[in-house]
Write a protein that holds these residues in place. Structure first.
Motif, PDB file in Angstrom:
ATOM      1  N   LYS A 260       0.819  -1.221   0.000  1.00 52.10           N
ATOM      2  CA  LYS A 260       0.000   0.000   0.000  1.00 52.10           C
ATOM      3  C   LYS A 260       0.850   1.268   0.000  1.00 52.10           C
ATOM      4  CE  LYS A 260      -3.749  -2.198   2.651  1.00 52.10           C
ATOM      5  NZ  LYS A 260      -4.484  -2.184   3.953  1.00 52.10           N
ATOM      6  N   LEU A 261       2.146   1.126   0.281  1.00 58.57           N
ATOM      7  CA  LEU A 261       3.010   2.307   0.349  1.00 58.57           C
ATOM      8  C   LEU A 261       3.161   2.955  -1.027  1.00 58.57           C
ATOM      9  CD1 LEU A 261       5.712   0.856   2.750  1.00 58.57           C
ATOM     10  CD2 LEU A 261       4.262   2.837   3.228  1.00 58.57           C
ATOM     11  N   PRO A 262       3.301   4.270  -1.075  1.00 51.90           N
ATOM     12  CA  PRO A 262       3.423   4.962  -2.362  1.00 51.90           C
ATOM     13  C   PRO A 262       4.612   4.455  -3.175  1.00 51.90           C
ATOM     14  CG  PRO A 262       3.063   6.520  -0.572  1.00 51.90           C
ATOM     15  CD  PRO A 262       3.313   5.200   0.067  1.00 51.90           C
ATOM     16  N   LYS A 263       4.393   4.291  -4.478  1.00 54.78           N
ATOM     17  CA  LYS A 263       5.435   3.740  -5.357  1.00 54.78           C
ATOM     18  C   LYS A 263       6.593   4.703  -5.560  1.00 54.78           C
ATOM     19  CE  LYS A 263       3.169  -0.045  -5.962  1.00 54.78           C
ATOM     20  NZ  LYS A 263       3.616  -1.260  -5.230  1.00 54.78           N
TER      21      LYS A 263
ATOM     22  N   PHE B   6      14.423   9.653  -2.314  1.00 58.33           N
ATOM     23  CA  PHE B   6      13.760  10.069  -1.082  1.00 58.33           C
ATOM     24  C   PHE B   6      14.702   9.998   0.111  1.00 58.33           C
ATOM     25  CE2 PHE B   6       9.926   9.810  -3.502  1.00 58.33           C
ATOM     26  CZ  PHE B   6       9.061  10.679  -2.865  1.00 58.33           C
ATOM     27  N   ALA B   7      15.412   8.862   0.234  1.00 63.38           N
ATOM     28  CA  ALA B   7      16.285   8.707   1.402  1.00 63.38           C
ATOM     29  C   ALA B   7      17.219   7.532   1.196  1.00 63.38           C
ATOM     30  CB  ALA B   7      15.455   8.497   2.667  1.00 63.38           C
ATOM     31  N   GLU B   8      18.350   7.586   1.895  1.00 59.72           N
ATOM     32  CA  GLU B   8      19.279   6.477   1.900  1.00 59.72           C
ATOM     33  C   GLU B   8      18.802   5.413   2.896  1.00 59.72           C
ATOM     34  OE1 GLU B   8      21.903   6.038  -0.026  1.00 59.72           O
ATOM     35  OE2 GLU B   8      21.606   7.961  -1.041  1.00 59.72           O
ATOM     36  N   GLY B   9      19.055   4.148   2.574  1.00 55.68           N
ATOM     37  CA  GLY B   9      18.619   3.053   3.426  1.00 55.68           C
ATOM     38  C   GLY B   9      19.161   3.147   4.843  1.00 55.68           C
TER      39      GLY B   9
ATOM     40  N   SER C 176       7.246  10.036   6.502  1.00 57.21           N
ATOM     41  CA  SER C 176       7.813  11.296   6.986  1.00 57.21           C
ATOM     42  C   SER C 176       8.722  11.939   5.952  1.00 57.21           C
ATOM     43  CB  SER C 176       8.597  11.070   8.287  1.00 57.21           C
ATOM     44  OG  SER C 176       9.805  10.367   8.050  1.00 57.21           O
ATOM     45  N   TYR C 177       9.125  11.175   4.926  1.00 56.08           N
ATOM     46  CA  TYR C 177       9.972  11.718   3.875  1.00 56.08           C
ATOM     47  C   TYR C 177       9.169  12.441   2.787  1.00 56.08           C
ATOM     48  CZ  TYR C 177      13.990   9.201   5.734  1.00 56.08           C
ATOM     49  OH  TYR C 177      15.003   8.737   6.545  1.00 56.08           O
TER      50      TYR C 177
END
Length: 424
Positions: free
Chosen positions: A347-350, A371-374, A422-423
């Motif tokens: 369900k998370l945004p692609k 978006f962000a680094e792991g 939150s990103y």
């Protein structure tokens, strides 16, 4: 003076008769000063584990969504495992294989009857068991397949990971593993993972191949699940070209993927099966290979061994660890909750999560690096009360202990979702 803390969570240093607790920062600084920097731990100092939870030196509770890289399938400090470890430690711990013990044959009988092979050879770590499988396959290549001396070739799937010994890194395609550690073990070859055409071409062009070693799901590579039919195709090709199929189930084995073994998804039987990690539930290093008499008989007395492999303490723990998995029906729990995991995370945004991978409770989320680094995500998850680590930088591992409840799973999923959103 620092306030008193529960001794369950503390570490102390002696200053005369005065005891003071070290802070987490002091503990990490000591580790860095006296330890070797060959691994980068997440900045948290853990002192207690129970079930699906871990606690740090400050008493903060975390959900464990790594499970020691799929080792503590039975949960942290399972009371049955702790009990047999204590009981056996007070009776007999180590005699080496110079003598017989009650435990050695008992585990062999249980595993062979449960999983359907004729022989079990115990070792300690996963990499040792993989190395053992390669040794046995090469011996078989000379004694049974009648390959020319010093010519036995073992083929591996690209993207494999089975440790960091010289043999393991010689099989690797990850530069971080093998750069500047040569010369490498000879006659190791590689083919693309999940590519039956490439595998058959290799078998056709090289009659010296004695074995093909592959993970049914590549864990360290980022939880890469092969196409349906790949494992059956591997079995058929290995049979056709008289090549041993070695299945590395150190991470995928023993209920992690929702079945006892990952090869069970296609009802296939490799010639050599490698187990480790969850074989002892994280209490003691135990690994080994399962195979048949016609293959293992290529080893004679003196051709293989291990000082600690098959010791009474480790074997007794391993027997109880597998019984816990069976009697608590943890494969079914992994299958059922794995579906919940998949449904919720898809369900998370692609634009944040580009792909979900996995089976059962062995899963990976591919994170959009724009978006962000792991690593940064794992740091935020830690602050929010969940522990895991990335694979290959951008793949978030999700592999909690198999004893997890749906309530605990949803608590963890809520943390993951909140942090990722939150990103936005």
């Amino acid at each position: 003076m620092q306030p008193a803390r529960s001794r369950i969570f503390g570490s102390t240093r002696e200053l005369g008769s005065l005891k003071r607790f070290l802070s987490s920062q002091e503990l990490m600084a000591r580790d860095k000063k006296y330890g070797s920097k060959h691994f980068e731990p997440l900045p948290v100092v853990l002192v207690k584990g129970e079930g699906v939870c871990l606690w740090d030196v400050d008493g903060k509770r975390y959900l464990d969504f790594l499970a020691g890289f799929s080792t503590v399938n039975q949960g942290h400090c399972h009371p049955r495992l702790v009990k047999v470890m204590r009981d056996q430690a007070g009776m007999l711990t180590h005699i080496s294989r110079a003598f017989y013990s009650e435990q050695h044959g008992e585990l062999g009988e249980y595993l062979t009857n449960l999983l359907g092979w004729e022989k079990f050879l115990p070792m300690n770590t996963g990499v040792e068991a993989c190395d053992t499988a390669v040794k046995v396959a090469r011996r078989w290549g000379y004694k049974v397949k009648k390959l020319p001396n010093e010519q036995a070739t073992v083929v591996f799937a690209k993207g494999n990971f089975w440790g960091r010994s010289i043999a393991a890194l010689s099989a690797s395609t990850d530069p971080k593993c093998f750069t500047d550690f040569g010369p490498y073990v000879p006659r190791f070859d590689r083919v693309p993972y999940n590519d039956l055409k490439a595998l058959e071409q290799k078998f056709k062009e090289d009659p010296t191949v004695c074995a093909f070693m592959v993970e049914p799901i590549q864990g360290e590579a980022g939880v890469v699940v092969p196409s349906d039919g790949y494992l059956k195709g591997v079995r058929d090709l290995c049979t056709k070209y008289n090549v041993l199929w070695i299945a590395d189930e150190v991470q995928t084995g023993l209920c992690r993927t929702g079945k006892r073994l990952a090869v069970d998804y296609e009802n296939q039987r490799p010639d050599i099966l490698i187990l480790g990690k969850a074989l002892s539930g994280g209490l003691y290093p135990v690994s080994g290979i399962l195979t048949d008499e016609k293959i293992i008989s290529c080893l004679e007395a003196g051709t293989h061994g291990s000082t600690f492999g098959g010791n009474p303490l480790g074997i007794r723990i391993a027997l109880e660890a597998v019984k816990v998995l069976e009697e608590e029906n943890l494969a079914e729990n992994a299958r059922k909750l794995g579906e919940v995991l998949r449904q919720e995370l898809q369900k998370l945004p692609k634009d944040i999560v580009t792909e979900f991978r996995g089976r059962g409770l062995l899963s990976g989320l591919v994170i959009n690096k724009d978006f962000a680094e792991g690593w940064d995500i794992c740091l935020k998850l830690k602050e929010a009360g969940l522990l895991t680590r990335p694979a290959h930088g951008q793949i978030l591992r999700i592999s909690p202990p198999l004893t997890i409840t749906e309530e605990q799973l949803r608590e963890g999923l809520n943390i993951i979702t909140t942090v990722l959103m939150s990103y936005k």
